[in-house]
Design an enzyme around this catalytic site. Structure first.
Site, short mmCIF file in Angstrom:
data_model
loop_
_atom_site.label_atom_id
_atom_site.label_comp_id
_atom_site.label_asym_id
_atom_site.label_seq_id
_atom_site.Cartn_x
_atom_site.Cartn_y
_atom_site.Cartn_z
N GLU A 40 17.81 -6.65 -30.27
CA GLU A 40 17.05 -7.86 -29.95
C GLU A 40 15.84 -7.96 -30.88
O GLU A 40 15.17 -6.97 -31.17
CB GLU A 40 16.59 -7.80 -28.49
CG GLU A 40 15.76 -8.98 -28.05
CD GLU A 40 15.24 -8.84 -26.62
OE1 GLU A 40 14.92 -9.86 -26.01
OE2 GLU A 40 15.17 -7.69 -26.13
N LYS A 106 18.87 -16.76 -25.29
CA LYS A 106 18.65 -15.94 -24.10
C LYS A 106 18.32 -16.82 -22.90
O LYS A 106 17.40 -17.63 -22.94
CB LYS A 106 17.51 -14.96 -24.38
CG LYS A 106 17.25 -13.96 -23.26
CD LYS A 106 16.13 -13.01 -23.71
CE LYS A 106 15.83 -11.92 -22.68
NZ LYS A 106 14.72 -11.05 -23.16
N CYS A 140 19.28 -8.50 -23.55
CA CYS A 140 18.35 -7.69 -22.78
C CYS A 140 18.30 -8.03 -21.29
O CYS A 140 19.18 -7.63 -20.54
CB CYS A 140 16.96 -7.77 -23.42
SG CYS A 140 15.87 -6.37 -23.00
#
Length: 258
Positions: A40, A106, A140
């Site tokens: 990330e 995300k 994540c």
């Protein structure tokens, strides 16, 4: 498919330097792998300084990804800070050797770090196809929300990727949730984390790895920078799903935009 994970430390908010370091790290795998996964925000670390660091989709990081895909003969992806139409995104970009690029923003933004105050949440999953594989990249904090990764008849996938800056203090959660996602979705799962400390003093211990459809670890990486390649079998995955057809009994649902 030959899948390569790159677990590394990152120079804080130094995009050009991080790209140059990764280019040197990746050079030996040219022609030796099919898909390379970077962490990330692999050019900056997990920074909220988007105003200064964000790039457009035709900026240096996406151009670098395309160049690496061409040079290495492999698809390559990781997330970076993207600016588009006045918004900032924590965006996973996947570059293919033929010049194509796909991306995922995300969805679950980490409120404890005020990520939700800086970035705009994504609205759609991405199912990318490469060499006959259906690949779903996530980022994540998405790992904590299983509905977002759940297999569906409309959007099936074979390989689930998580790229992360996951702090060492919650490493046990990372190590638990990744194989759980493999079991519940009957798919391969790969998680790529960083090591070292970031510019805010947070420590990261890596624990990157690849798990098969039964939750068995194919590789786990030590708490130091490194690179690992594993070979995944689509035939073994299909056979396992045929022998244990649990997915056909799953709940029916539709992921809605918000």
């Amino acid at each position: 498919m030959r899948l390569t994970l790159v677990q590394t430390d990152l120079l804080w908010e130094a995009p050009a330097e991080n790209r140059a370091r990764l280019e040197r790290i990746l050079a030996p795998v040219a022609g030796q792998t099919d898909l390379i996964v970077l962490p990330e925000m692999f050019t900056t670390g997990f920074s909220m300084n988007a105003q200064a660091l964000a790039e457009p989709m035709d900026g240096p990081t996406v151009r670098w990804l395309k160049l690496q895909a061409d040079r290495l003969g492999a698809a390559i992806g990781g997330s970076f800070i993207c600016r588009e139409e006045g918004h900032f995104y924590n965006r996973f970009a996947l570059a293919l050797p033929d010049g194509r690029i796909a991306h995922y923003d995300k969805r679950h933004l980490f409120g404890l770090a005020q990520e939700d105050q800086t970035y705009t949440a994504g609205r759609h999953r991405l199912i990318a196809t490469w060499q006959g594989w259906r690949i779903c990249p996530l980022i994540c904090y998405d790992l904590r929300f299983p509905v977002w990764s759940c297999q569906s008849a409309e959007e099936p996938y074979d390989l689930l990727l998580y790229v992360a800056n996951w702090p060492a203090q919650r490493a046990a959660h990372w190590r638990t949730l990744l194989p759980a996602r493999a079991v519940e979705n009957q798919c391969y799962v790969a998680g790529v984390n960083i090591v070292g400390a970031d510019g805010k003093g947070l420590e990261y211990c890596g624990d990157s790895g690849i798990w098969d459809f039964s939750g068995r670890a194919l590789c786990t990486m030590a708490h130091q920078p490194g690179m690992f390649t594993a070979t995944l079998s689509i035939e073994a995955l299909k056979t396992f799903r045929q022998q244990l057809p649990f997915l056909r009994d799953a709940d029916t649902f539709v992921l809605e935009d918000f």
